[in-house]
Write a protein that holds these residues in place. Sequence first.
Motif, PDB file in Angstrom:
ATOM      1  N   LEU B  40       0.844  -1.194   0.000  1.00 20.25           N
ATOM      2  CA  LEU B  40       0.000   0.000   0.000  1.00 20.25           C
ATOM      3  C   LEU B  40       0.879   1.244   0.000  1.00 20.25           C
ATOM      4  O   LEU B  40       1.990   1.220   0.540  1.00 20.25           O
ATOM      5  CB  LEU B  40      -0.870   0.025   1.265  1.00 20.25           C
ATOM      6  CG  LEU B  40      -1.775  -1.179   1.493  1.00 20.25           C
ATOM      7  CD1 LEU B  40      -2.436  -1.071   2.862  1.00 20.25           C
ATOM      8  CD2 LEU B  40      -2.830  -1.262   0.397  1.00 20.25           C
ATOM      9  N   TYR B  41       0.373   2.321  -0.591  1.00 19.11           N
ATOM     10  CA  TYR B  41       1.055   3.595  -0.403  1.00 19.11           C
ATOM     11  C   TYR B  41       0.844   4.046   1.042  1.00 19.11           C
ATOM     12  O   TYR B  41      -0.120   3.650   1.694  1.00 19.11           O
ATOM     13  CB  TYR B  41       0.494   4.654  -1.347  1.00 19.11           C
ATOM     14  CG  TYR B  41       0.891   4.450  -2.790  1.00 19.11           C
ATOM     15  CD1 TYR B  41       2.221   4.248  -3.136  1.00 19.11           C
ATOM     16  CD2 TYR B  41      -0.053   4.462  -3.805  1.00 19.11           C
ATOM     17  CE1 TYR B  41       2.601   4.054  -4.455  1.00 19.11           C
ATOM     18  CE2 TYR B  41       0.313   4.264  -5.135  1.00 19.11           C
ATOM     19  CZ  TYR B  41       1.643   4.063  -5.451  1.00 19.11           C
ATOM     20  OH  TYR B  41       2.011   3.858  -6.745  1.00 19.11           O
ATOM     21  N   SER B  42       1.747   4.904   1.508  1.00 22.24           N
ATOM     22  CA  SER B  42       1.617   5.371   2.890  1.00 22.24           C
ATOM     23  C   SER B  42       0.527   6.427   3.014  1.00 22.24           C
ATOM     24  O   SER B  42      -0.282   6.392   3.947  1.00 22.24           O
ATOM     25  CB  SER B  42       2.936   5.958   3.385  1.00 22.24           C
ATOM     26  OG  SER B  42       3.873   4.932   3.560  1.00 22.24           O
ATOM     27  N   VAL B  43       0.538   7.388   2.092  1.00 23.41           N
ATOM     28  CA  VAL B  43      -0.437   8.493   2.168  1.00 23.41           C
ATOM     29  C   VAL B  43      -0.929   8.806   0.763  1.00 23.41           C
ATOM     30  O   VAL B  43      -0.121   8.882  -0.162  1.00 23.41           O
ATOM     31  CB  VAL B  43       0.202   9.785   2.747  1.00 23.41           C
ATOM     32  CG1 VAL B  43      -0.853  10.877   2.885  1.00 23.41           C
ATOM     33  CG2 VAL B  43       0.843   9.529   4.092  1.00 23.41           C
ATOM     34  N   HIS B  57       0.514  10.316  -4.297  1.00 20.03           N
ATOM     35  CA  HIS B  57       0.954   9.682  -3.053  1.00 20.03           C
ATOM     36  C   HIS B  57       2.307  10.279  -2.674  1.00 20.03           C
ATOM     37  O   HIS B  57       2.958  10.931  -3.498  1.00 20.03           O
ATOM     38  CB  HIS B  57       1.042   8.161  -3.202  1.00 20.03           C
ATOM     39  CG  HIS B  57       2.036   7.703  -4.213  1.00 20.03           C
ATOM     40  ND1 HIS B  57       1.731   7.530  -5.543  1.00 20.03           N
ATOM     41  CD2 HIS B  57       3.348   7.387  -4.097  1.00 20.03           C
ATOM     42  CE1 HIS B  57       2.794   7.117  -6.190  1.00 20.03           C
ATOM     43  NE2 HIS B  57       3.804   7.028  -5.350  1.00 20.03           N
ATOM     44  N   ASN B  58       2.724  10.032  -1.444  1.00 22.73           N
ATOM     45  CA  ASN B  58       4.001  10.596  -1.022  1.00 22.73           C
ATOM     46  C   ASN B  58       5.145   9.910  -1.752  1.00 22.73           C
ATOM     47  O   ASN B  58       5.154   8.686  -1.880  1.00 22.73           O
ATOM     48  CB  ASN B  58       4.176  10.468   0.503  1.00 22.73           C
ATOM     49  CG  ASN B  58       4.203   9.024   0.945  1.00 22.73           C
ATOM     50  OD1 ASN B  58       3.318   8.248   0.615  1.00 22.73           O
ATOM     51  ND2 ASN B  58       5.240   8.645   1.673  1.00 22.73           N
ATOM     52  N   GLN B  59       6.061  10.664  -2.288  1.00 22.77           N
ATOM     53  CA  GLN B  59       7.224  10.098  -2.961  1.00 22.77           C
ATOM     54  C   GLN B  59       8.316  11.158  -3.070  1.00 22.77           C
ATOM     55  O   GLN B  59       8.021  12.355  -3.107  1.00 22.77           O
ATOM     56  CB  GLN B  59       6.875   9.550  -4.341  1.00 22.77           C
ATOM     57  CG  GLN B  59       6.305  10.551  -5.309  1.00 22.77           C
ATOM     58  CD  GLN B  59       5.820   9.904  -6.600  1.00 22.77           C
ATOM     59  OE1 GLN B  59       4.730  10.157  -7.066  1.00 22.77           O
ATOM     60  NE2 GLN B  59       6.642   9.063  -7.189  1.00 22.77           N
ATOM     61  N   ARG B 134      -4.259   7.494   5.009  1.00 20.28           N
ATOM     62  CA  ARG B 134      -3.385   6.317   5.016  1.00 20.28           C
ATOM     63  C   ARG B 134      -4.282   5.145   4.610  1.00 20.28           C
ATOM     64  O   ARG B 134      -5.190   4.765   5.372  1.00 20.28           O
ATOM     65  CB  ARG B 134      -2.832   6.086   6.431  1.00 20.28           C
ATOM     66  CG  ARG B 134      -1.887   4.912   6.537  1.00 20.28           C
ATOM     67  CD  ARG B 134      -1.433   4.695   7.994  1.00 20.28           C
ATOM     68  NE  ARG B 134      -0.409   3.668   8.079  1.00 20.28           N
ATOM     69  CZ  ARG B 134       0.071   3.181   9.221  1.00 20.28           C
ATOM     70  NH1 ARG B 134      -0.381   3.652  10.379  1.00 20.28           N
ATOM     71  NH2 ARG B 134       1.003   2.249   9.225  1.00 20.28           N
ATOM     72  N   ARG B 136      -4.189   2.018   4.684  1.00 21.80           N
ATOM     73  CA  ARG B 136      -4.348   0.958   5.679  1.00 21.80           C
ATOM     74  C   ARG B 136      -5.447   1.299   6.697  1.00 21.80           C
ATOM     75  O   ARG B 136      -6.085   0.417   7.254  1.00 21.80           O
ATOM     76  CB  ARG B 136      -3.021   0.769   6.428  1.00 21.80           C
ATOM     77  CG  ARG B 136      -3.054  -0.246   7.552  1.00 21.80           C
ATOM     78  CD  ARG B 136      -1.762  -0.208   8.345  1.00 21.80           C
ATOM     79  NE  ARG B 136      -0.601  -0.495   7.526  1.00 21.80           N
ATOM     80  CZ  ARG B 136      -0.204  -1.720   7.192  1.00 21.80           C
ATOM     81  NH1 ARG B 136      -0.860  -2.767   7.631  1.00 21.80           N
ATOM     82  NH2 ARG B 136       0.852  -1.891   6.444  1.00 21.80           N
ATOM     83  N   CYS B 137      -5.630   2.591   6.924  1.00 22.74           N
ATOM     84  CA  CYS B 137      -6.556   3.020   7.970  1.00 22.74           C
ATOM     85  C   CYS B 137      -7.892   3.514   7.408  1.00 22.74           C
ATOM     86  O   CYS B 137      -8.597   4.274   8.076  1.00 22.74           O
ATOM     87  CB  CYS B 137      -5.906   4.086   8.851  1.00 22.74           C
ATOM     88  SG  CYS B 137      -4.446   3.458   9.667  1.00 22.74           S
ATOM     89  N   PRO B 145      -8.423  10.730   8.847  1.00 20.58           N
ATOM     90  CA  PRO B 145      -7.508  11.478   7.981  1.00 20.58           C
ATOM     91  C   PRO B 145      -6.226  11.831   8.714  1.00 20.58           C
ATOM     92  O   PRO B 145      -6.198  11.936   9.940  1.00 20.58           O
ATOM     93  CB  PRO B 145      -8.289  12.742   7.633  1.00 20.58           C
ATOM     94  CG  PRO B 145      -9.678  12.509   8.089  1.00 20.58           C
ATOM     95  CD  PRO B 145      -9.633  11.488   9.168  1.00 20.58           C
ATOM     96  N   ILE B 146      -5.186  11.995   7.921  1.00 25.82           N
ATOM     97  CA  ILE B 146      -3.894  12.406   8.459  1.00 25.82           C
ATOM     98  C   ILE B 146      -3.831  13.933   8.413  1.00 25.82           C
ATOM     99  O   ILE B 146      -4.343  14.548   7.467  1.00 25.82           O
ATOM    100  CB  ILE B 146      -2.777  11.781   7.607  1.00 25.82           C
ATOM    101  CG1 ILE B 146      -2.735  10.281   7.899  1.00 25.82           C
ATOM    102  CG2 ILE B 146      -1.428  12.417   7.867  1.00 25.82           C
ATOM    103  CD1 ILE B 146      -1.922   9.513   6.925  1.00 25.82           C
TER     104      ILE B 146
END
Lengths: 160, 166
Positions: B40-43, B57-59, B134, B136-137, B145-146
Amino acid sequence: MKRYTDRYMFSHDIDWFFVYGDKPIHAASFSGKIPREITCEMNREMQSFVEQMEINVEQAEIEISKDILDELESVSLSQRQAYLHSFIEMARKGFYSFDRIIKYDENGAPIFSDDETNTYRLIASPKTPFSGVGNLISLDNVVHFSNDGTTFSFNVESNK
Amino acid sequence: MDEDALKKIENDAIEYCHKMVAEAKAMRSDSDRHRYQWDLYSVIVSCGDGRNIRRGHNQKRKEKDFEQPLRDRLKKLGNIGDRPRDADGKVRTDACGNVCHLIGSCAEPNAANKLLKINPKFSLKKIEFSKAYRPRCVYKDDYTPIAYCQNCIDTFETIKNKTNNP
Protein backbone atom coordinates in the motif's frame (compact mmCIF):
# COMPACT_ATOMS: atom_id res chain seq x y z
CA MET A 1 18.40 -11.00 -3.98
CA LYS A 2 16.32 -7.93 -4.53
CA ARG A 3 16.03 -5.48 -1.67
CA TYR A 4 13.51 -2.73 -1.17
CA THR A 5 14.99 0.54 -2.42
CA ASP A 6 14.99 3.69 -0.31
CA ARG A 7 12.54 5.32 -2.72
CA TYR A 8 10.15 2.40 -2.56
CA MET A 9 10.28 2.23 1.23
CA PHE A 10 9.68 5.98 1.43
CA SER A 11 6.43 5.74 -0.56
CA HIS A 12 4.98 2.58 0.90
CA ASP A 13 3.42 1.16 4.03
CA ILE A 14 4.98 -2.30 3.84
CA ASP A 15 3.81 -5.25 5.91
CA TRP A 16 6.91 -7.18 6.98
CA PHE A 17 7.39 -10.22 9.15
CA PHE A 18 10.06 -11.87 11.28
CA VAL A 19 10.52 -13.91 14.41
CA TYR A 20 12.24 -12.63 17.53
CA GLY A 21 13.05 -15.40 20.02
CA ASP A 22 9.90 -17.42 19.58
CA LYS A 23 7.62 -14.44 18.96
CA PRO A 24 6.13 -13.99 15.47
CA ILE A 25 6.16 -10.28 14.59
CA HIS A 26 4.25 -8.25 12.00
CA ALA A 27 5.27 -4.63 11.39
CA ALA A 28 3.74 -1.89 9.23
CA SER A 29 6.52 0.35 7.90
CA PHE A 30 4.50 3.53 7.12
CA SER A 31 7.34 4.94 4.99
CA GLY A 32 10.06 3.87 7.41
CA LYS A 33 13.04 1.73 6.50
CA ILE A 34 13.01 -2.02 6.97
CA PRO A 35 16.09 -4.14 7.70
CA ARG A 36 18.24 -5.26 4.75
CA GLU A 37 17.75 -8.86 5.82
CA ILE A 38 14.14 -8.65 4.62
CA THR A 39 14.29 -9.06 0.84
CA CYS A 40 11.41 -8.32 -1.53
CA GLU A 41 10.91 -11.92 -2.65
CA MET A 42 11.01 -13.33 0.85
CA ASN A 43 8.63 -10.73 2.19
CA ARG A 44 6.13 -11.04 -0.64
CA GLU A 45 5.99 -14.78 -0.12
CA MET A 46 5.37 -14.17 3.55
CA GLN A 47 2.70 -11.56 2.82
CA SER A 48 0.99 -14.06 0.56
CA PHE A 49 1.23 -16.83 3.15
CA VAL A 50 -0.20 -14.60 5.88
CA GLU A 51 -2.98 -13.29 3.65
CA GLN A 52 -4.11 -16.81 3.02
CA MET A 53 -4.02 -17.83 6.69
CA GLU A 54 -7.41 -18.35 8.21
CA ILE A 55 -8.50 -16.20 11.08
CA ASN A 56 -9.54 -18.62 13.75
CA VAL A 57 -9.45 -16.43 16.82
CA GLU A 58 -12.23 -14.20 18.06
CA GLN A 59 -11.47 -10.49 18.25
CA ALA A 60 -12.06 -10.70 22.01
CA GLU A 61 -9.07 -13.01 22.28
CA ILE A 62 -6.50 -10.45 21.25
CA GLU A 63 -5.11 -7.62 23.33
CA ILE A 64 -4.76 -3.97 22.27
CA SER A 65 -1.93 -2.05 23.92
CA LYS A 66 -3.21 0.14 26.69
CA ASP A 67 -1.08 3.12 25.61
CA ILE A 68 -2.69 3.04 22.19
CA LEU A 69 -6.18 2.86 23.60
CA ASP A 70 -5.39 5.83 25.86
CA GLU A 71 -4.11 7.84 22.87
CA LEU A 72 -7.14 7.00 20.80
CA GLU A 73 -9.55 7.89 23.58
CA SER A 74 -10.37 11.29 22.07
CA VAL A 75 -11.30 9.93 18.64
CA SER A 76 -14.63 8.36 17.71
CA LEU A 77 -15.19 4.62 17.95
CA SER A 78 -15.32 4.31 14.16
CA GLN A 79 -12.03 6.17 13.74
CA ARG A 80 -10.46 3.94 16.36
CA GLN A 81 -11.71 0.89 14.48
CA ALA A 82 -10.35 2.27 11.20
CA TYR A 83 -6.87 2.66 12.68
CA LEU A 84 -6.78 -0.63 14.56
CA HIS A 85 -8.45 -3.08 12.20
CA SER A 86 -5.39 -4.19 10.19
CA PHE A 87 -3.32 -4.68 13.36
CA ILE A 88 -6.18 -6.62 14.97
CA GLU A 89 -6.36 -8.85 11.90
CA MET A 90 -2.66 -9.68 12.21
CA ALA A 91 -3.02 -10.43 15.94
CA ARG A 92 -5.96 -12.69 15.15
CA LYS A 93 -3.62 -14.58 12.82
CA GLY A 94 -1.20 -15.02 15.70
CA PHE A 95 1.26 -12.13 15.19
CA TYR A 96 2.41 -9.45 17.58
CA SER A 97 1.49 -6.50 15.42
CA PHE A 98 3.56 -3.30 15.43
CA ASP A 99 3.22 0.10 13.73
CA ARG A 100 6.03 2.55 13.10
CA ILE A 101 5.65 5.21 15.74
CA ILE A 102 3.25 7.91 14.72
CA LYS A 103 2.47 11.14 16.43
CA TYR A 104 -0.73 13.13 16.75
CA ASP A 105 -1.47 16.82 16.32
CA GLU A 106 -3.33 18.95 18.86
CA ASN A 107 -6.68 17.83 17.40
CA GLY A 108 -5.85 14.15 17.74
CA ALA A 109 -5.24 13.65 14.01
CA PRO A 110 -2.33 11.32 13.20
CA ILE A 111 0.71 13.00 11.68
CA PHE A 112 2.62 11.35 8.90
CA SER A 113 6.31 11.49 9.70
CA ASP A 114 9.16 11.02 7.23
CA ASP A 115 11.80 11.70 9.84
CA GLU A 116 13.34 8.23 9.50
CA THR A 117 12.37 7.14 12.98
CA ASN A 118 12.79 3.41 13.02
CA THR A 119 11.08 2.68 16.25
CA TYR A 120 7.99 0.53 16.14
CA ARG A 121 5.49 0.00 18.87
CA LEU A 122 3.16 -2.80 19.76
CA ILE A 123 -0.45 -2.25 18.78
CA ALA A 124 -2.09 -5.67 19.15
CA SER A 125 -1.00 -9.00 20.65
CA PRO A 126 -2.34 -12.50 20.09
CA LYS A 127 -3.41 -14.75 22.89
CA THR A 128 -2.23 -17.76 20.93
CA PRO A 129 0.84 -16.87 18.83
CA PHE A 130 1.30 -18.31 15.35
CA SER A 131 3.08 -21.65 15.73
CA GLY A 132 4.72 -21.85 12.28
CA VAL A 133 7.58 -19.53 13.13
CA GLY A 134 9.95 -21.77 11.16
CA ASN A 135 8.68 -19.96 8.07
CA LEU A 136 9.93 -16.61 9.37
CA ILE A 137 13.38 -15.06 9.28
CA SER A 138 14.92 -14.57 12.72
CA LEU A 139 16.11 -11.03 13.43
CA ASP A 140 17.36 -11.68 16.95
CA ASN A 141 20.69 -10.04 16.11
CA VAL A 142 19.23 -7.14 14.14
CA VAL A 143 16.35 -5.59 16.07
CA HIS A 144 16.45 -4.42 19.66
CA PHE A 145 13.37 -4.79 21.81
CA SER A 146 12.59 -2.74 24.88
CA ASN A 147 12.58 -4.70 28.14
CA ASP A 148 8.79 -4.80 28.25
CA GLY A 149 8.57 -5.89 24.60
CA THR A 150 6.32 -3.01 23.57
CA THR A 151 8.78 -1.29 21.20
CA PHE A 152 11.62 -2.31 18.93
CA SER A 153 14.10 -0.51 16.73
CA PHE A 154 17.09 -1.29 14.50
CA ASN A 155 20.01 0.44 12.86
CA VAL A 156 19.28 1.69 9.39
CA GLU A 157 21.48 0.88 6.44
CA SER A 158 20.71 2.52 3.16
CA ASN A 159 19.45 0.31 0.29
CA LYS A 160 20.27 2.04 -2.97
CA MET B 1 -15.85 25.27 -6.12
CA ASP B 2 -19.30 23.93 -5.25
CA GLU B 3 -20.07 21.36 -2.58
CA ASP B 4 -20.66 18.57 -5.10
CA ALA B 5 -17.26 19.04 -6.71
CA LEU B 6 -15.57 19.02 -3.30
CA LYS B 7 -17.43 15.87 -2.33
CA LYS B 8 -16.32 14.17 -5.54
CA ILE B 9 -12.68 14.91 -4.71
CA GLU B 10 -13.11 13.51 -1.19
CA ASN B 11 -14.89 10.39 -2.42
CA ASP B 12 -12.25 9.82 -5.07
CA ALA B 13 -9.55 9.57 -2.41
CA ILE B 14 -11.58 7.26 -0.18
CA GLU B 15 -12.60 5.01 -3.07
CA TYR B 16 -9.00 4.81 -4.21
CA CYS B 17 -7.91 3.69 -0.73
CA HIS B 18 -10.56 0.97 -0.73
CA LYS B 19 -9.52 -0.13 -4.21
CA MET B 20 -5.85 -0.25 -3.27
CA VAL B 21 -6.51 -2.36 -0.16
CA ALA B 22 -8.77 -4.73 -2.12
CA GLU B 23 -6.19 -5.10 -4.89
CA ALA B 24 -3.39 -5.80 -2.43
CA LYS B 25 -5.49 -8.49 -0.76
CA ALA B 26 -6.42 -10.05 -4.10
CA MET B 27 -2.79 -10.11 -5.26
CA ARG B 28 -1.60 -11.59 -1.99
CA SER B 29 -4.27 -14.27 -2.16
CA ASP B 30 -3.06 -15.38 -5.59
CA SER B 31 0.27 -17.14 -5.14
CA ASP B 32 1.06 -16.95 -8.85
CA ARG B 33 1.13 -13.18 -8.74
CA HIS B 34 3.31 -12.79 -5.67
CA ARG B 35 6.19 -11.35 -7.69
CA TYR B 36 4.24 -8.18 -8.38
CA GLN B 37 4.23 -5.09 -6.22
CA TRP B 38 1.31 -5.04 -3.84
CA ASP B 39 2.28 -2.84 -0.96
CA LEU B 40 0.00 0.00 0.00
CA TYR B 41 1.06 3.60 -0.40
CA SER B 42 1.62 5.37 2.89
CA VAL B 43 -0.44 8.49 2.17
CA ILE B 44 -2.73 9.43 -0.68
CA VAL B 45 -4.60 12.60 -1.57
CA SER B 46 -6.92 13.61 -4.42
CA CYS B 47 -7.20 17.11 -5.80
CA GLY B 48 -9.32 18.84 -8.40
CA ASP B 49 -9.98 21.96 -10.43
CA GLY B 50 -13.75 21.52 -10.63
CA ARG B 51 -13.61 19.36 -13.76
CA ASN B 52 -10.61 17.07 -13.39
CA ILE B 53 -9.49 15.02 -10.42
CA ARG B 54 -5.99 13.64 -9.94
CA ARG B 55 -4.43 11.57 -7.15
CA GLY B 56 -0.99 11.60 -5.63
CA HIS B 57 0.95 9.68 -3.05
CA ASN B 58 4.00 10.60 -1.02
CA GLN B 59 7.22 10.10 -2.96
CA LYS B 60 10.68 11.63 -3.20
CA ARG B 61 10.85 14.19 -6.00
CA LYS B 62 13.38 16.41 -7.72
CA GLU B 63 13.00 20.00 -8.86
CA LYS B 64 12.69 19.06 -12.53
CA ASP B 65 9.67 16.86 -11.79
CA PHE B 66 7.42 19.81 -11.01
CA GLU B 67 5.53 22.15 -13.31
CA GLN B 68 6.83 25.72 -13.22
CA PRO B 69 4.25 27.44 -10.95
CA LEU B 70 4.37 24.67 -8.37
CA ARG B 71 8.15 24.44 -8.57
CA ASP B 72 8.42 28.17 -7.90
CA ARG B 73 6.02 27.94 -4.98
CA LEU B 74 7.81 24.95 -3.41
CA LYS B 75 11.19 26.66 -3.78
CA LYS B 76 9.95 29.37 -1.46
CA LEU B 77 10.16 26.73 1.27
CA GLY B 78 13.73 25.79 0.36
CA ASN B 79 15.44 23.31 -1.96
CA ILE B 80 13.09 20.69 -3.34
CA GLY B 81 14.07 17.33 -1.84
CA ASP B 82 15.57 18.91 1.29
CA ARG B 83 13.91 19.88 4.54
CA PRO B 84 12.93 23.51 5.04
CA ARG B 85 15.32 25.47 7.24
CA ASP B 86 15.04 28.55 9.43
CA ALA B 87 17.25 31.59 8.87
CA ASP B 88 19.81 30.15 11.32
CA GLY B 89 20.08 26.99 9.21
CA LYS B 90 18.20 24.72 11.60
CA VAL B 91 15.66 22.30 10.14
CA ARG B 92 12.20 23.75 10.60
CA THR B 93 9.69 22.08 12.88
CA ASP B 94 5.92 22.50 13.00
CA ALA B 95 3.86 23.76 15.93
CA CYS B 96 4.04 20.31 17.57
CA GLY B 97 7.82 20.12 17.24
CA ASN B 98 7.81 17.60 14.38
CA VAL B 99 10.48 17.93 11.74
CA CYS B 100 9.02 19.37 8.52
CA HIS B 101 8.80 16.97 5.58
CA LEU B 102 11.15 16.83 2.61
CA ILE B 103 10.00 19.61 0.28
CA GLY B 104 7.89 18.26 -2.59
CA SER B 105 7.64 14.74 -1.20
CA CYS B 106 4.08 14.92 0.14
CA ALA B 107 1.08 13.45 -1.64
CA GLU B 108 -0.42 16.95 -2.08
CA PRO B 109 2.19 18.51 -4.41
CA ASN B 110 2.41 15.23 -6.32
CA ALA B 111 -1.36 15.26 -6.91
CA ALA B 112 -1.36 19.00 -7.74
CA ASN B 113 1.47 18.49 -10.22
CA LYS B 114 -0.57 15.92 -12.14
CA LEU B 115 -3.45 18.38 -12.29
CA LEU B 116 -1.18 21.15 -13.56
CA LYS B 117 0.11 18.86 -16.30
CA ILE B 118 -3.40 18.65 -17.79
CA ASN B 119 -4.50 22.16 -16.86
CA PRO B 120 -1.32 24.30 -16.73
CA LYS B 121 -3.14 27.61 -16.47
CA PHE B 122 -5.19 26.65 -13.44
CA SER B 123 -4.31 28.75 -10.42
CA LEU B 124 -2.44 26.97 -7.65
CA LYS B 125 -4.50 29.00 -5.21
CA LYS B 126 -7.70 27.37 -6.39
CA ILE B 127 -6.71 23.70 -6.31
CA GLU B 128 -8.92 21.89 -3.82
CA PHE B 129 -7.71 18.82 -1.97
CA SER B 130 -9.31 15.86 -0.26
CA LYS B 131 -8.16 15.05 3.22
CA ALA B 132 -4.97 12.98 3.34
CA TYR B 133 -5.48 9.28 4.01
CA ARG B 134 -3.38 6.32 5.02
CA PRO B 135 -4.99 3.53 2.95
CA ARG B 136 -4.35 0.96 5.68
CA CYS B 137 -6.56 3.02 7.97
CA VAL B 138 -9.53 3.39 5.63
CA TYR B 139 -11.87 0.61 6.61
CA LYS B 140 -15.45 0.23 5.45
CA ASP B 141 -17.00 3.64 6.08
CA ASP B 142 -14.50 4.53 8.78
CA TYR B 143 -11.31 6.50 8.29
CA THR B 144 -8.99 8.76 10.20
CA PRO B 145 -7.51 11.48 7.98
CA ILE B 146 -3.89 12.41 8.46
CA ALA B 147 -3.12 15.99 9.45
CA TYR B 148 -1.84 18.24 6.64
CA CYS B 149 1.83 19.05 7.16
CA GLN B 150 3.31 22.53 7.55
CA ASN B 151 4.87 22.46 4.06
CA CYS B 152 1.47 21.84 2.46
CA ILE B 153 -0.21 24.47 4.62
CA ASP B 154 2.46 26.96 3.49
CA THR B 155 2.19 25.93 -0.17
CA PHE B 156 -1.52 25.64 -0.87
CA GLU B 157 -3.99 28.42 -0.07
CA THR B 158 -6.98 26.09 0.11
CA ILE B 159 -5.25 23.82 2.64
CA LYS B 160 -4.25 26.83 4.69
CA ASN B 161 -7.86 28.01 4.74
CA LYS B 162 -9.14 24.57 5.72
CA THR B 163 -6.60 24.36 8.53
CA ASN B 164 -7.65 27.77 9.84
CA ASN B 165 -11.35 26.91 9.52
CA PRO B 166 -11.65 23.12 9.87
